[in-house]
Design a protein around this motif. Structure first.
Motif, PDB file in Angstrom:
ATOM      1  N   ARG A  30     -25.968 -12.175 -30.465  1.00 19.08           N
ATOM      2  CA  ARG A  30     -26.307 -10.683 -31.185  1.00 19.08           C
ATOM      3  C   ARG A  30     -25.530 -10.682 -32.528  1.00 19.08           C
ATOM      4  O   ARG A  30     -26.057 -10.135 -33.302  1.00 19.08           O
TER       5      ARG A  30
ATOM      6  N   ARG B 168     -21.814 -16.650 -19.977  1.00 24.86           N
ATOM      7  CA  ARG B 168     -23.126 -15.909 -20.281  1.00 24.86           C
ATOM      8  C   ARG B 168     -23.072 -14.627 -20.930  1.00 24.86           C
ATOM      9  O   ARG B 168     -23.805 -14.641 -22.010  1.00 24.86           O
TER      10      ARG B 168
ATOM     11  N   ALA C 229     -24.020 -14.154 -24.972  1.00 18.71           N
ATOM     12  CA  ALA C 229     -24.981 -12.963 -25.278  1.00 18.71           C
ATOM     13  C   ALA C 229     -24.449 -12.163 -26.641  1.00 18.71           C
ATOM     14  O   ALA C 229     -25.206 -11.892 -27.501  1.00 18.71           O
TER      15      ALA C 229
END
Length: 221
Positions: free
Chosen positions: A218, A210, A214
């Motif tokens: 980004r 996870r 992320a």
């Protein structure tokens, strides 16, 4: 860019592969299976019988990366066994178009891998035959290697050619992908990330997946 994470089981416990898969279930998109034959690369891992068993032991689709001689003979069998994606190497395939089409015909996504020294532009004409292009960011054959920063321009070039070609072709990177390198890969244009040690060397593999997702989201936004 839809980020996908494909944890590699190369450095995990081969005696407990079902448990290894379960550790990232619900977090990962794929389970990356490195098939090595001690000929194309200097290591020996697992083959078709293990893949056939693993397909039954996990709901994660298998991302089979064939680092083997004669993938033209063996690759379709991995698709027939239930792998969701089967990747062959440019340096090993003698009839890549035929083999890629047979992989697709058997129901899997067709992947095409390039070693660090192999120029991506040499294979631009094959983009219409593949669903995923894999840029190796280490020399194939061993887990735990350090990321080769000199591959970043190649990833950018691959993304440029994919955009030029059009269509839904994923761009995967494999080798040394971690929290310290994944953002650079995403910025360069990769959208599918293979991570082995970074995931299975952590205390919480699912959370690491996870976190990596992320970071890539980004950076690639």
């Amino acid at each position: 860019m839809a980020v996908q994470i494909s944890p590699s089981i190369l450095t995990a416990d081969f005696a407990r592969l079902a448990d290894v898969a379960a550790k990232v279930a619900g977090a990962a998109d794929w389970l990356h299976v490195d098939v090595m034959d001690n000929h194309f690369v200097p290591n020996l891992t697992i083959g078709l019988p293990v893949v056939e068993s693993l397909v039954k032991a996990t709901d994660l689709p298998l991302d089979c990366h064939l680092m083997i001689e004669n993938p033209d003979r063996w690759a379709p069998g991995y698709a027939e066994a239930g792998a969701g994606s089967v990747t062959i190497h440019a340096e090993a395939a003698r009839a890549p178009v035929r083999t890629l089409r047979e992989i697709r015909k058997a129901g899997a996504r067709a992947g095409f891998a390039l070693n660090p020294a192999t120029a991506v532009q040499d294979y631009e004409d094959l983009l219409g035959e593949i669903d995923m292009l894999l840029v190796m960011t280490v020399e194939p054959g061993f887990g735990g290697q350090s990321f080769l920063d000199i591959m970043l321009p190649k990833i950018r070039k691959a993304r440029e050619l994919i955009r030029k070609h059009g269509g839904e072709i994923w761009l995967q990177v494999d080798g040394g992908v971690s929290s310290t390198t994944i953002e650079r890969c995403a910025e360069a244009g990769a959208d599918v990330f293979v991570a082995g040690n970074a995931v299975y060397g952590s205390d919480d593999p699912a959370q690491t997946v996870r976190d990596l997702r992320a970071q890539a989201e980004r950076a690639g936004a």
